[in-house]
Design a protein around this motif. Structure first.
Motif, short mmCIF file in Angstrom:
data_model
loop_
_atom_site.label_atom_id
_atom_site.label_comp_id
_atom_site.label_asym_id
_atom_site.label_seq_id
_atom_site.Cartn_x
_atom_site.Cartn_y
_atom_site.Cartn_z
N MET A 87 -11.04 62.91 -7.44
CA MET A 87 -9.94 62.61 -6.53
C MET A 87 -8.60 62.92 -7.17
O MET A 87 -7.70 63.46 -6.54
CB MET A 87 -10.00 61.15 -6.10
N ASP A 88 -8.46 62.59 -8.46
CA ASP A 88 -7.20 62.86 -9.15
C ASP A 88 -6.95 64.36 -9.24
O ASP A 88 -5.81 64.81 -9.16
CB ASP A 88 -7.23 62.25 -10.55
N THR A 89 -8.04 65.14 -9.44
CA THR A 89 -7.88 66.59 -9.52
C THR A 89 -7.40 67.16 -8.20
O THR A 89 -6.48 68.00 -8.16
CB THR A 89 -9.21 67.25 -9.91
N ILE A 90 -8.00 66.69 -7.08
CA ILE A 90 -7.59 67.17 -5.76
C ILE A 90 -6.15 66.74 -5.46
O ILE A 90 -5.36 67.51 -4.92
CB ILE A 90 -8.56 66.65 -4.69
N ALA A 91 -5.83 65.49 -5.86
CA ALA A 91 -4.47 65.01 -5.61
C ALA A 91 -3.44 65.82 -6.37
O ALA A 91 -2.33 66.06 -5.89
CB ALA A 91 -4.37 63.54 -5.99
N SER A 92 -3.82 66.25 -7.57
CA SER A 92 -2.88 67.05 -8.36
C SER A 92 -2.63 68.42 -7.73
O SER A 92 -1.55 68.99 -7.88
CB SER A 92 -3.42 67.22 -9.79
N LEU A 93 -3.64 68.92 -7.00
CA LEU A 93 -3.46 70.21 -6.33
C LEU A 93 -2.42 70.12 -5.21
O LEU A 93 -1.74 71.09 -4.89
CB LEU A 93 -4.79 70.71 -5.76
N PHE A 94 -2.32 68.93 -4.59
CA PHE A 94 -1.37 68.74 -3.51
C PHE A 94 -0.11 68.00 -3.96
O PHE A 94 0.64 67.48 -3.14
CB PHE A 94 -2.04 67.96 -2.36
N SER A 95 0.09 67.96 -5.27
CA SER A 95 1.26 67.23 -5.78
C SER A 95 2.56 67.87 -5.33
O SER A 95 3.59 67.20 -5.22
CB SER A 95 1.21 67.18 -7.31
N PHE A 96 2.56 69.18 -5.07
CA PHE A 96 3.78 69.87 -4.65
C PHE A 96 4.22 69.40 -3.26
O PHE A 96 5.39 69.56 -2.90
CB PHE A 96 3.56 71.39 -4.64
N ILE A 97 3.30 68.82 -2.47
CA ILE A 97 3.64 68.37 -1.13
C ILE A 97 3.57 66.86 -0.99
O ILE A 97 4.20 66.28 -0.11
CB ILE A 97 2.71 69.06 -0.10
N THR A 98 2.79 66.19 -1.89
CA THR A 98 2.70 64.73 -1.79
C THR A 98 4.04 64.05 -2.10
O THR A 98 4.39 63.04 -1.48
CB THR A 98 1.63 64.19 -2.74
N THR A 99 4.77 64.61 -3.03
CA THR A 99 6.08 64.02 -3.37
C THR A 99 7.06 64.10 -2.20
O THR A 99 7.68 63.09 -1.84
CB THR A 99 6.67 64.69 -4.62
N PRO A 100 7.23 65.28 -1.53
CA PRO A 100 8.12 65.32 -0.36
C PRO A 100 7.64 64.40 0.78
O PRO A 100 8.45 63.74 1.43
CB PRO A 100 8.09 66.79 0.07
N VAL A 101 6.29 64.36 1.01
CA VAL A 101 5.77 63.52 2.09
C VAL A 101 6.05 62.05 1.79
O VAL A 101 6.49 61.29 2.68
CB VAL A 101 4.27 63.77 2.28
N SER A 102 5.79 61.62 0.57
CA SER A 102 6.04 60.22 0.22
C SER A 102 7.52 59.89 0.29
O SER A 102 7.91 58.79 0.69
CB SER A 102 5.51 59.94 -1.20
N TRP A 103 8.39 60.85 -0.06
CA TRP A 103 9.83 60.62 0.01
C TRP A 103 10.27 60.43 1.46
O TRP A 103 11.08 59.53 1.76
CB TRP A 103 10.57 61.80 -0.61
N VAL A 104 9.75 61.27 2.39
CA VAL A 104 10.11 61.13 3.81
C VAL A 104 9.65 59.79 4.35
O VAL A 104 10.38 59.11 5.09
CB VAL A 104 9.50 62.30 4.63
N ILE A 105 8.44 59.37 3.99
CA ILE A 105 7.92 58.07 4.45
C ILE A 105 8.81 56.93 3.95
O ILE A 105 9.11 55.99 4.69
CB ILE A 105 6.46 57.89 3.99
N VAL A 106 9.21 57.01 2.70
CA VAL A 106 10.05 55.95 2.13
C VAL A 106 11.40 55.88 2.84
O VAL A 106 11.93 54.79 3.10
CB VAL A 106 10.24 56.18 0.61
N GLN A 107 11.98 57.03 3.18
CA GLN A 107 13.27 57.03 3.87
C GLN A 107 13.16 56.40 5.25
O GLN A 107 14.02 55.62 5.66
CB GLN A 107 13.82 58.46 3.97
N PHE A 108 12.10 56.76 5.98
CA PHE A 108 11.91 56.13 7.29
C PHE A 108 11.60 54.64 7.14
O PHE A 108 11.99 53.82 7.98
CB PHE A 108 10.77 56.83 8.06
#
Length: 422
Positions: A1-22
């Motif tokens: 799971m950590d390996t797959i998550a690292s592959l999407f790290s370039f998009i998980t950070t922007p997605v988490s940032w948008v969620i936090v702002q809302f």
């Protein structure tokens, strides 16, 4: 799971940032730890993504229509080069290039959404595991784990064990009821969206294998979503349900405003347009004028629905113009000026007695106008026959039947007898 998550790290950070702002916005209204704050943050993320994908959605609609139009030509190419796969592929690519159609355009919105979907999935999985991810730090992680939507935590799944659900502070019954209802709604919205496309926005005059393929997908996709949904966290179910509802509404708007030619939606749209023209006497709106302009430009290539619309305008005394407007037709202008509109007059049908009398009158007129030389011709022919009879030898008398045959011969050139009858 950590390996797959690292592959999407370039998009998980922007997605988490948008969620936090809302979440900051909705947290001020509903409270930081409430399910409304976190749930509406996910819904707002979907709306933001779908707004950005509107140009791709327009390309998808155009590509789908072009594929429907090209189906008869594609089928002809397949039958013509069924034994030569390479030539078949070349002709297909040539057809796509000439018409400007890209078969992959219909999949663009789904492909563009996939990174955001996987990123959100890994954000919620990290919340369920109690791990920080992206810009979600420990205080935000604790707040998200306490958020419940109708009693189900954001990170809970239908297939979770009772111990996993208890660790999130909820009951297994609440989680399964909420997730089951959301899975059913997600699958139903997907089915309705596809059914709406197939029943209302498809050219019914063209029967192609493409339509059968789309009909199969209408039943297959909801099953796929139902099977996959049991492994989705509640937050992901909120995401996917929201995007299905958005797609359904967006597609409904496109079908009502810009339907496929030859479809039921076009019939309903032109009916509304004709009613509006009847009420206002003009075409209101640029999109409607563009529709009338396209129909006028087609000329004799109009389909039955478009011809019905043009005939409806004619009954109102109007005619479609080149610029998409309508104006009074020539017949209506003449009638308004006090003149008489040109009408097609059918000749009056005569009775049988009148037709026979006309035939006899024409025959009598032809006989009266015949030259005297032709009227005296039978007497001359009789004299010639008598002369021929006296010139024959006495030993070969002419029988009565032969004489009758000669006297009964028709004027003009005789048809030669068949060799077998000589």
């Amino acid at each position: 799971m950590d390996t797959i998550a690292s592959l999407f790290s370039f998009i998980t950070t922007p997605v988490s940032w948008v969620i936090v702002q809302f979440h900051k916005l909705y947290g001020a209204l509903f409270g930081d730890d409430t399910g409304w704050a976190w749930g509406l943050s996910i819904v707002s993320l979907v709306v933001l993504i779908r707004i950005c994908l509107i140009p791709l959605f327009v390309k998808q609609i155009k590509s789908t229509r072009n594929m429907q139009v090209l189906q008869p030509k594609m089928k002809a190419i397949q039958e013509r080069y069924k034994n030569d796969k390479q030539r078949q592929s070349e002709e297909m690519m040539k057809l796509y290039k000439e018409t400007g159609t890209n078969p992959l355009s219909s999949c663009l919105p789904i492909l563009a959404q996939s990174p955001f979907f996987f990123a959100l999935y890994h954000v919620l999985s990290a919340i369920a595991s109690g791990k920080t991810i992206g810009v979600i730090d420990q205080p935000l992680l604790d707040s998200a784990r306490q958020a419940h939507i109708f009693g189900a935590p954001l990170a809970a799944k239908f297939m979770n064990s009772p111990s996993e659900v208890a660790a999130l502070g909820a009951s297994l019954t609440d989680v399964r009821v909420v997730t089951a209802v959301m899975i059913v709604m997600m699958s139903a919205s997907q089915f309705f969206t596809q059914r709406q496309l197939m029943t209302k926005n498809v050219d019914l005059t063209v029967k192609t294998p493409y339509m059968q393929q789309q009909k199969m997908l209408m039943y297959i996709f909801p099953v796929i979503f139902a099977v996959m949904g049991i492994n989705f966290p509640v937050g992901v179910l909120v995401y996917w349900l929201t995007t299905n509802v958005w797609t359904m509404g967006q597609q409904m708007y496109v079908i009502n405003q810009n339907p496929t030619p030859g479809s039921k939606a076009q019939d309903a749209y032109l009916g509304r347009l004709l009613k509006s023209i009847t009420s206002h006497g003009e075409v209101r709106g640029r999109s409607r004028r563009n529709t009338v302009k396209r129909i006028h430009a087609k000329g004799t290539d109009r389909n039955d629905i478009e011809r019905k619309f043009i005939n409806g305008l004619s009954k109102l005394g109007l005619a479609a113009q080149e610029d998409g407007t309508v104006a009074k037709s020539e017949a209506a202008v003449l009638e308004a000026e006090g003149g008489v509109a040109p009408k097609r007059h059918q000749p009056k049908r005569q009775t049988k007695a009148q037709r026979q009398a006309a035939i006899h009158a024409a025959a009598a007129e032809a006989e009266a106008s015949e030259p005297m030389s032709l009227q005296k011709k039978p007497a001359a022919q009789k004299h010639d026959l008598q002369k021929d009879d006296t010139s024959k030898p006495a030993g070969k008398p002419v029988s009565g039947s032969s004489r009758q045959a000669k006297s009964g011969q028709r004027k003009g050139q005789q048809r030669p007898k068949h060799p077998s009858k000589k």
